[in-house]
Motif scaffolding. Structure first.
Motif, mmCIF file in Angstrom:
data_model
loop_
_atom_site.group_PDB
_atom_site.id
_atom_site.type_symbol
_atom_site.label_atom_id
_atom_site.label_comp_id
_atom_site.label_asym_id
_atom_site.label_seq_id
_atom_site.Cartn_x
_atom_site.Cartn_y
_atom_site.Cartn_z
ATOM 1 N N THR A 538 0.859 -1.177 0.000
ATOM 2 C CA THR A 538 0.000 0.000 0.000
ATOM 3 C C THR A 538 0.897 1.228 0.000
ATOM 4 O OG1 THR A 538 -1.717 -1.161 1.251
ATOM 5 C CG2 THR A 538 -1.808 1.235 1.228
ATOM 6 N N LEU A 539 0.754 2.068 -1.022
ATOM 7 C CA LEU A 539 1.633 3.222 -1.213
ATOM 8 C C LEU A 539 0.833 4.508 -1.048
ATOM 9 C CD1 LEU A 539 3.492 1.952 -4.431
ATOM 10 C CD2 LEU A 539 4.044 1.469 -2.030
ATOM 11 N N ILE A 540 1.265 5.348 -0.100
ATOM 12 C CA ILE A 540 0.577 6.601 0.196
ATOM 13 C C ILE A 540 1.614 7.716 0.188
ATOM 14 C CG2 ILE A 540 -0.853 7.845 1.858
ATOM 15 C CD1 ILE A 540 -1.688 5.054 2.936
ATOM 16 N N GLY A 541 1.594 8.548 -0.839
ATOM 17 C CA GLY A 541 2.626 9.553 -0.999
ATOM 18 C C GLY A 541 2.516 10.707 -0.027
ATOM 19 N N GLY A 542 1.291 11.118 0.326
ATOM 20 C CA GLY A 542 1.090 12.270 1.182
ATOM 21 C C GLY A 542 1.257 13.573 0.408
ATOM 22 N N ILE A 543 1.473 14.653 1.140
ATOM 23 C CA ILE A 543 1.640 15.982 0.541
ATOM 24 C C ILE A 543 2.970 16.054 -0.198
ATOM 25 C CG2 ILE A 543 2.172 18.374 1.135
ATOM 26 C CD1 ILE A 543 -0.700 18.049 1.295
ATOM 27 N N GLY A 544 2.957 16.577 -1.424
ATOM 28 C CA GLY A 544 4.189 16.749 -2.174
ATOM 29 C C GLY A 544 4.091 16.185 -3.574
ATOM 30 N N ASN A 545 5.144 16.374 -4.343
ATOM 31 C CA ASN A 545 5.242 15.820 -5.695
ATOM 32 C C ASN A 545 5.975 14.485 -5.593
ATOM 33 O OD1 ASN A 545 4.183 18.313 -6.852
ATOM 34 N ND2 ASN A 545 6.176 19.202 -6.374
ATOM 35 N N ASP A 546 5.216 13.422 -5.526
ATOM 36 C CA ASP A 546 5.766 12.105 -5.211
ATOM 37 C C ASP A 546 5.937 11.233 -6.449
ATOM 38 O OD1 ASP A 546 5.682 12.641 -2.360
ATOM 39 O OD2 ASP A 546 3.508 12.389 -2.528
ATOM 40 N N ILE A 547 6.879 10.297 -6.362
ATOM 41 C CA ILE A 547 7.123 9.326 -7.433
ATOM 42 C C ILE A 547 6.859 7.934 -6.874
ATOM 43 C CG2 ILE A 547 8.825 8.309 -8.992
ATOM 44 C CD1 ILE A 547 10.249 11.004 -9.035
ATOM 45 N N PHE A 548 5.984 7.197 -7.527
ATOM 46 C CA PHE A 548 5.702 5.816 -7.166
ATOM 47 C C PHE A 548 6.405 4.908 -8.172
ATOM 48 C CE2 PHE A 548 2.139 8.452 -5.840
ATOM 49 C CZ PHE A 548 1.955 8.071 -4.518
ATOM 50 N N LYS A 549 7.348 4.115 -7.705
ATOM 51 C CA LYS A 549 8.126 3.252 -8.597
ATOM 52 C C LYS A 549 7.509 1.863 -8.636
ATOM 53 C CE LYS A 549 12.552 3.817 -8.948
ATOM 54 N NZ LYS A 549 14.025 3.918 -8.704
ATOM 55 N N ILE A 550 7.170 1.425 -9.848
ATOM 56 C CA ILE A 550 6.565 0.117 -10.060
ATOM 57 C C ILE A 550 7.469 -0.676 -10.995
ATOM 58 C CG2 ILE A 550 4.505 -1.126 -10.821
ATOM 59 C CD1 ILE A 550 4.035 0.718 -8.410
ATOM 60 N N ASN A 551 7.920 -1.855 -10.541
ATOM 61 C CA ASN A 551 8.835 -2.662 -11.346
ATOM 62 C C ASN A 551 8.365 -4.105 -11.427
ATOM 63 O OD1 ASN A 551 9.746 -3.944 -8.886
ATOM 64 N ND2 ASN A 551 10.919 -2.074 -8.487
ATOM 65 N N ALA A 552 9.201 -4.949 -11.972
ATOM 66 C CA ALA A 552 8.821 -6.348 -12.214
ATOM 67 C C ALA A 552 8.547 -7.113 -10.927
ATOM 68 C CB ALA A 552 9.919 -7.038 -13.023
ATOM 69 N N LEU A 553 9.055 -6.632 -9.793
ATOM 70 C CA LEU A 553 8.815 -7.301 -8.518
ATOM 71 C C LEU A 553 7.469 -6.935 -7.916
ATOM 72 C CD1 LEU A 553 12.329 -6.885 -6.833
ATOM 73 C CD2 LEU A 553 11.389 -8.948 -7.893
ATOM 74 N N SER A 554 6.907 -5.820 -8.361
ATOM 75 C CA SER A 554 5.657 -5.339 -7.763
ATOM 76 C C SER A 554 4.530 -6.323 -8.038
ATOM 77 C CB SER A 554 5.294 -3.965 -8.341
ATOM 78 O OG SER A 554 6.341 -3.046 -8.141
ATOM 79 N N GLY A 555 3.734 -6.555 -7.018
ATOM 80 C CA GLY A 555 2.617 -7.484 -7.202
ATOM 81 C C GLY A 555 1.441 -7.101 -6.343
ATOM 82 N N GLY A 556 0.363 -6.673 -6.954
ATOM 83 C CA GLY A 556 -0.833 -6.331 -6.194
ATOM 84 C C GLY A 556 -0.728 -5.045 -5.411
#
Length: 623
Positions: A538-556
């Motif tokens: 579960t990814l929650i960036g909050g306040i700001g200009n955030d980068i969410f990195k999604i790669n081959a290991l990511s699952g669900g």
């Protein structure tokens, strides 16, 4: 860019300029009503007589460092003033036969008495003839009639070694509309002397929508400010309104469009039952009048979380009288006049004992002074009780949360079964919404636990809520590893473990990596990089200009708050091992109800909550 940031001024300078401009504008607006009533003295007197009945100290007056200038300061005759003490401005309709358009002029001085800035302040509607001049605001007809008063200011500025950039032009209500007209025509008036002047307008009925020139401020629940528009003439402006002169909710680049003055009328059942129209004076105009006496701008500027705001952030300002303050929750209200219900919001209390409630999104609550009860909502809330003896009320029951105490006594409540989180500073006790006994018998914040004070239970430590172990950062740039990590301040690098971790960056630009396990990652405040790694995270960036990195290991993985906060711009960075280009990404992206689902290969999907496909594609990169 915080709410009042303007031109090249620093954030603190912008706040001070906006606060001074507002105070000068409401003073000018309230100095006289109907030509003979000293409204500022009346309102200040009422505030003193009624005491805590008013939402705040009524302090209509000239701010420190400024003084009102008279014709003698300019070497001119007092004939320039009308009987109410204003500089006269000729009306296109009535000339100077009756009191119509008016202005006051103020000077700001440094410690040595040197003139630093001049304020030309256009009066609002304080007499019946003023109403005629509303017809001119959109077309700018009669703009040449401002030349005489502008020439007075220009000559005085030049004689004192100042330029147009040392002049502030402002006003309230009708005066705010005129401020926008002068801003729009600045290059042609007074030989362009005021081209680089500052323009600040409050409770604006007409807007010149250029944020590089003018700052426009008003309340969403003020019909006069909501009628704001940039139509070319009066009749087009009327046509732009909904039937019945009901004001549509518009957004402008130069104005704050989501500030609510949470007063008694707005909080009452009458609000949703009545039409929000210019012709509905009892309810629709209440915030417009209330705007003269409120200290909302000062409280917004001084609030704990101000630096995280943006121009169009939702901001709820407590402004209830004593008649409803003890029974009414200040919150983002579900009303027909609001387009931001259930979105992220900032809330600020008053100097009195307030009831303040977060919503179902991500909120920042500064309770202000007073002994307040602060109800954290769902989502991720950051609470500052500020001054006073404050009670924090958390959703559910005590057993639903893991509680952590930091070295500076900050408390974190982390949902055992979801992603809800509450960060609380300067609170003196805790209760839980579903534990009714705790509302009156609060948990005391002890050294090792929240101590239960309920009858009988208080004698048994088993009913206390023990603080859980964690790894804690500092106010520097830290490198941290652990299952439960709170980075606190600084630009931190945080790594989890192969188990299910909870990682919270705190303020600063953080890099947070979950590695393996089903992790909960919170960027909090700052421009953060979140990489869940393997597992369903579960990814929650909050306040700001955030980068969410999604790669081959990511699952669900689930991104909870993608571009959730107005004014910030999040990015999803997909590995090139997953997608060759945006077209490839688009082919694997679908809308599922309110969410976006992206196939990552096999049974793995990324879910972006409360979003649309185009929003995701427009804010994604392949790297």
């Amino acid at each position: 860019m915080a709410m009042f940031d303007y031109k090249n001024y620093s954030s603190d300078e912008s706040k001070k300029l906006a606060d001074d401009a507002n105070r000068l504008s409401v003073y000018t607006n309230a100095s006289s009503l109907l030509g003979f009533i000293p409204a500022d003295n009346v309102l200040n007197g009422l505030g003193k007589i009624t005491g805590e009945l008013f939402p705040n100290n009524t302090n209509i007056g000239i701010p420190q460092g400024w003084r009102e200038l008279t014709p003698s300061d300019f070497g001119l005759s007092n004939d320039l003033l009308d009987k109410s003490g204003y500089f006269k401005i000729e009306s296109l309709y009535t000339g100077t036969a009756v009191e119509g358009p008016q202005a006051k002029i103020f000077g700001q001085y440094d410690e040595t008495g040197k003139l630093e800035r001049i304020n030309l302040n256009i009066a609002g509607t304080n007499d019946l003839p003023d109403i005629l001049d509303y017809l001119n605001l959109n077309s700018h007809a009669g703009k040449e009639l401002y030349e005489p008063i502008l020439k007075i200011v220009k000559d005085y500025a030049i004689n004192n070694g100042l330029t147009g950039s040392n002049v502030l032009i402002s006003g309230y209500s009708l005066g705010a509309g005129v401020t926008n007209v002068i801003a729009a025509e600045r290059k042609g008036l007074a030989d362009g002397f005021f081209t680089d002047s500052d323009y600040m307008a409050f409770a604006v009925p007409a807007i010149y929508d250029n944020p590089d020139v003018v700052l426009n401020y008003g309340y969403e629940n003020d019909v006069v400010h909501r009628v704001a528009g940039n139509a070319p003439d009066f009749f087009t402006a009327i046509a732009d309104a909904d039937p019945g002169l009901v004001n549509p909710d518009k957004n402008y680049a130069s104005s704050m469009d989501n500030v609510v003055l949470f007063n008694d009328v707005y909080a009452s059942p009458i609000w949703n039952l009545s039409i929000f129209s210019l012709i509905n004076i009892p309810t629709g105009w209440y915030a417009h009048i209330n705007g003269v006496t409120t200290d909302a701008i000062t409280r917004i500027s001084n609030s704990t979380f101000y630096n995280y705001t943006q121009k169009d952030s939702t901001f709820i300002v407590a402004d209830l009288t004593a008649l409803s303050r003890s029974t009414t929750w200040v919150q983002d209200y579900n009303t027909h006049t609001s387009s931001h219900y259930n979105t992220s919001a900032f809330l600020v209390g008053s100097k009195y004992d307030d009831l303040i409630a977060g919503g179902s999104n991500f909120d920042y609550i500064d309770a202000g002074a007073g002994n307040d009860t602060i109800r954290a909502g769902n989502g991720v809330d950051h609470v500052d009780g500020n001054i006073g003896i404050d009670q924090l009320r958390v959703e559910g029951r005590s057993q639903d949360w893991n509680v952590y105490q930091m070295q500076d006594d900050t408390l974190f409540f982390v949902d055992k079964n979801g992603y809800n989180l509450v960060e609380a500073d300067n609170v003196e006790s805790v209760s839980f919404k579903s534990e009714l006994m705790s509302h009156g018998c609060n948990y005391i914040i002890g050294d090792t636990a929240l101590e239960n004070t309920q009858p009988i239970r208080k004698w048994f430590s088993a009913f206390d809520v023990k603080y859980s172990d964690h790894v804690e950062g500092s106010d520097h740039n830290d490198t941290l590893t652990g299952r439960i990590v709170f980075g606190r301040e600084g630009n931190d690098s945080i790594k989890g473990t192969t188990l299910s971790d909870t990682l919270h960056g705190g303020s600063g630009d953080d890099i947070i990596m979950g590695l393996a396990g089903n992790d909960k990652l919170y960027g909090a405040e700052g421009n953060d990089i979140l990489d869940g790694g393997a597992g369903a995270d579960t990814l929650i960036g909050g306040i700001g200009n955030d980068i969410f990195k999604i790669n081959a290991l990511s699952g669900g993985d689930v991104i909870v708050d993608f571009n959730n906060d107005v004014g910030y711009h999040d990015i999803i960075q997909f590995s090139s091992a997953l997608f060759s280009d945006i077209a490839h990404l688009s082919a694997r992206t679908t809308q599922v109800g309110d969410d976006v689902s992206i196939g990552l290969g096999g049974l793995n999907y990324l879910t972006v909550e409360n979003c649309y496909v185009n929003d995701v594609l427009n804010c994604s990169i392949i790297a």
